[in-house]
Design a protein around this motif. Structure first.
Motif, PDB file in Angstrom:
ATOM      1  N   VAL A   1      -0.102 -49.378  26.644  1.00  0.00           N
ATOM      2  CA  VAL A   1      -1.232 -50.237  26.999  1.00  0.00           C
ATOM      3  C   VAL A   1      -1.534 -50.173  28.494  1.00  0.00           C
ATOM      4  O   VAL A   1      -2.702 -50.183  28.904  1.00  0.00           O
ATOM      5  CB  VAL A   1      -0.954 -51.701  26.576  1.00  0.00           C
ATOM      6  N   ILE A   2      -0.502 -50.093  29.320  1.00  0.00           N
ATOM      7  CA  ILE A   2      -0.718 -50.229  30.761  1.00  0.00           C
ATOM      8  C   ILE A   2      -0.612 -48.890  31.522  1.00  0.00           C
ATOM      9  O   ILE A   2      -0.651 -48.894  32.752  1.00  0.00           O
ATOM     10  CB  ILE A   2       0.229 -51.291  31.371  1.00  0.00           C
ATOM     11  N   LYS A   3      -0.493 -47.800  30.803  1.00  0.00           N
ATOM     12  CA  LYS A   3      -0.499 -46.505  31.470  1.00  0.00           C
ATOM     13  C   LYS A   3      -1.807 -46.341  32.257  1.00  0.00           C
ATOM     14  O   LYS A   3      -2.878 -46.660  31.772  1.00  0.00           O
ATOM     15  CB  LYS A   3      -0.372 -45.379  30.438  1.00  0.00           C
ATOM     16  N   ASN A   4      -1.701 -45.865  33.502  1.00  0.00           N
ATOM     17  CA  ASN A   4      -2.865 -45.602  34.353  1.00  0.00           C
ATOM     18  C   ASN A   4      -3.518 -46.880  34.892  1.00  0.00           C
ATOM     19  O   ASN A   4      -4.604 -46.821  35.471  1.00  0.00           O
ATOM     20  CB  ASN A   4      -3.917 -44.768  33.599  1.00  0.00           C
TER      21      ASN A   4
ATOM     22  N   ILE B   1      -9.791 -38.731  27.793  1.00  0.00           N
ATOM     23  CA  ILE B   1     -11.176 -38.852  27.342  1.00  0.00           C
ATOM     24  C   ILE B   1     -11.730 -37.488  26.938  1.00  0.00           C
ATOM     25  O   ILE B   1     -12.390 -37.348  25.895  1.00  0.00           O
ATOM     26  CB  ILE B   1     -12.049 -39.489  28.441  1.00  0.00           C
ATOM     27  N   LEU B   2     -11.454 -36.465  27.746  1.00  0.00           N
ATOM     28  CA  LEU B   2     -11.945 -35.121  27.451  1.00  0.00           C
ATOM     29  C   LEU B   2     -11.320 -34.576  26.160  1.00  0.00           C
ATOM     30  O   LEU B   2     -12.023 -33.988  25.329  1.00  0.00           O
ATOM     31  CB  LEU B   2     -11.639 -34.188  28.618  1.00  0.00           C
ATOM     32  N   THR B   3     -10.024 -34.803  25.988  1.00  0.00           N
ATOM     33  CA  THR B   3      -9.345 -34.349  24.767  1.00  0.00           C
ATOM     34  C   THR B   3      -9.942 -35.030  23.537  1.00  0.00           C
ATOM     35  O   THR B   3     -10.200 -34.380  22.511  1.00  0.00           O
ATOM     36  CB  THR B   3      -7.835 -34.655  24.850  1.00  0.00           C
ATOM     37  N   ALA B   4     -10.177 -36.354  23.628  1.00  0.00           N
ATOM     38  CA  ALA B   4     -10.755 -37.090  22.511  1.00  0.00           C
ATOM     39  C   ALA B   4     -12.189 -36.634  22.231  1.00  0.00           C
ATOM     40  O   ALA B   4     -12.604 -36.536  21.066  1.00  0.00           O
ATOM     41  CB  ALA B   4     -10.725 -38.589  22.806  1.00  0.00           C
TER      42      ALA B   4
ATOM     43  N   SER C   1     -11.532 -54.116  22.516  1.00  0.00           N
ATOM     44  CA  SER C   1     -12.107 -55.090  23.438  1.00  0.00           C
ATOM     45  C   SER C   1     -11.865 -54.670  24.881  1.00  0.00           C
ATOM     46  O   SER C   1     -12.748 -54.819  25.746  1.00  0.00           O
ATOM     47  CB  SER C   1     -11.497 -56.474  23.177  1.00  0.00           C
ATOM     48  N   ALA C   2     -10.676 -54.127  25.154  1.00  0.00           N
ATOM     49  CA  ALA C   2     -10.334 -53.692  26.515  1.00  0.00           C
ATOM     50  C   ALA C   2     -11.126 -52.461  26.935  1.00  0.00           C
ATOM     51  O   ALA C   2     -11.174 -52.130  28.124  1.00  0.00           O
ATOM     52  CB  ALA C   2      -8.840 -53.411  26.611  1.00  0.00           C
ATOM     53  N   LEU C   3     -11.761 -51.787  25.970  1.00  0.00           N
ATOM     54  CA  LEU C   3     -12.688 -50.683  26.262  1.00  0.00           C
ATOM     55  C   LEU C   3     -14.131 -51.178  26.265  1.00  0.00           C
ATOM     56  O   LEU C   3     -15.059 -50.383  26.414  1.00  0.00           O
ATOM     57  CB  LEU C   3     -12.518 -49.573  25.226  1.00  0.00           C
TER      58      LEU C   3
ATOM     59  N   PHE D   1      -7.018 -48.263  30.615  1.00  0.00           N
ATOM     60  CA  PHE D   1      -7.569 -47.231  31.482  1.00  0.00           C
ATOM     61  C   PHE D   1      -7.214 -45.832  30.964  1.00  0.00           C
ATOM     62  O   PHE D   1      -6.183 -45.265  31.342  1.00  0.00           O
ATOM     63  CB  PHE D   1      -7.047 -47.410  32.908  1.00  0.00           C
ATOM     64  N   PRO D   2      -8.054 -45.286  30.083  1.00  0.00           N
ATOM     65  CA  PRO D   2      -7.806 -43.904  29.655  1.00  0.00           C
ATOM     66  C   PRO D   2      -7.990 -42.946  30.820  1.00  0.00           C
ATOM     67  O   PRO D   2      -8.848 -43.158  31.686  1.00  0.00           O
ATOM     68  CB  PRO D   2      -8.870 -43.673  28.568  1.00  0.00           C
TER      69      PRO D   2
END
Length: 337
Positions: free
Chosen positions: A45-48, A169-172, A286-288, A163-164
């Motif tokens: 959840v908190i990576k980045n 994001i590019l991979t997704a 929601s966090a996005l 925070f992706p």
């Protein structure tokens, strides 16, 4: 203050609801180092997260790796607390608005003297919050209330955020482009829930997806909890997802498998509107800041509704999501799209 520790030992949704407090602490003390102590289940959840200086992740014995012994888990945990004791924290916040004796024990093991948390009747908390000390009804509001113990600044409660990374994001995006082509508007449908009360039938999901794809350039990504996500012995929802895909009979409907929370975040980032049940997946969406339609079962919506983004809640007096009709769900989706 120079070093501040936040402890949150709960699950994904709980930690998402703690992200405004993390940001608020950093805003109150821009030069301070904000540390986080969490369990391994919620670490993605908190990576980045730009407001955290360093995160320490401990593993519960029931979540240990297949080749790891319980003794190995406890030795690993002991090493973490030795590191924490060497930092010399000015304060620790037990970021749960209900008493948690385990978090208090961890704070003491970390050698922190100034401990902020919910009053438990156990000695050791220097700033003990009773129910009257918490503001608001929502989990975010109550958790954020702890900030007033270390700062008198008038800081507004921020959004919840994950925070992706650009790479995620590019991979997704590439994954979505392979699954769905020529779709300008993407719905996300997450079919899993730990609670039977929050589950909708595959047949209902199939009908709502048929309505979603009635417009030629609308597509749907189907998400589900993989094996072992909800509990160590959970078999996951792959079979239901495959059944749902077969019922849809459309090349504008695709399964989006995820093996981690980070992959789910990346997949949700590709969607404009998401239909799901209350739980960790809802809080991630929601966090996005996504548009959300949510099945709520018997959950207290005042305490756990999506904090950020536009949303509609589907809930019945019985608390059973199967009592929600397809037309009711579609009306909410049509209003928010």
């Amino acid at each position: 203050m120079k070093n501040i520790l936040i402890i949150r030992r709960d699950n994904i949704g709980d930690l998402v609801c703690t992200t405004p407090l993390i940001e608020g602490v950093k805003k109150a003390y821009p030069m301070a180092n904000v540390y986080l102590l969490i369990n391994s289940v919620s670490q993605d959840v908190i990576k980045n997260n730009p407001y955290i200086y360093r995160t320490y992740v401990y593993r519960k014995a029931k979540h240990r790796a297949k080749n790891q012994t319980a003794l190995g888990v406890y030795l690993e945990r002991a090493a973490i607390f030795l590191k924490l004791r060497s930092i010399h924290f000015d304060a620790v916040i037990l970021a749960n608005p209900t008493p948690c004796k385990y978090s208090l024990r961890m704070a003491k093991m970390a050698g922190v003297k100034n401990i902020i948390g919910a009053a438990s009747g156990i000695k050791g908390i220097t700033s003990a919050y009773t129910e009257a000390d918490f503001s608001g009804k929502h989990q975010v509001e109550k958790t954020f209330s702890y900030l007033k113990s270390i700062s008198h600044e008038n800081i507004s409660i921020p959004d919840v955020n994950v925070f992706p990374t650009n790479e995620e994001i590019l991979t997704a995006k590439h994954k979505r482009e392979k699954l769905l082509t020529n779709c300008d508007y993407i719905f996300g449908v997450h079919i899993s829930s730990r609670s039977p009360k929050r589950r909708w039938s595959v047949e209902n999901y199939a009908e709502i997806i048929r309505r979603m794809t009635a417009e030629n350039r609308c597509g749907v990504l189907i998400f589900w909890s993989p094996q072992g996500t909800l509990s160590p012995d959970d078999i996951g929802d792959l079979a239901r997802a495959q059944q749902l895909k077969a019922l849809c009979e459309s090349d504008r409907v695709a399964l989006y498998p995820t093996g981690s929370v980070r992959e789910l975040i990346g997949g949700f980032e590709q969607c404009s509107t998401i239909l799901c049940s209350d739980g960790g997946q809802m809080h991630l969406a929601s966090a996005l800041h996504k548009k959300l339609v949510v099945f709520f079962g018997d959950t207290d919506k005042e305490a756990w509704h999506p904090w950020s983004g536009e949303y509609r809640i589907l809930q019945t007096p019985t608390g059973e999501c199967m009592d929600i009709t397809i037309d009711e769900a579609w009306q909410s989706l049509s209003e928010i799209k």
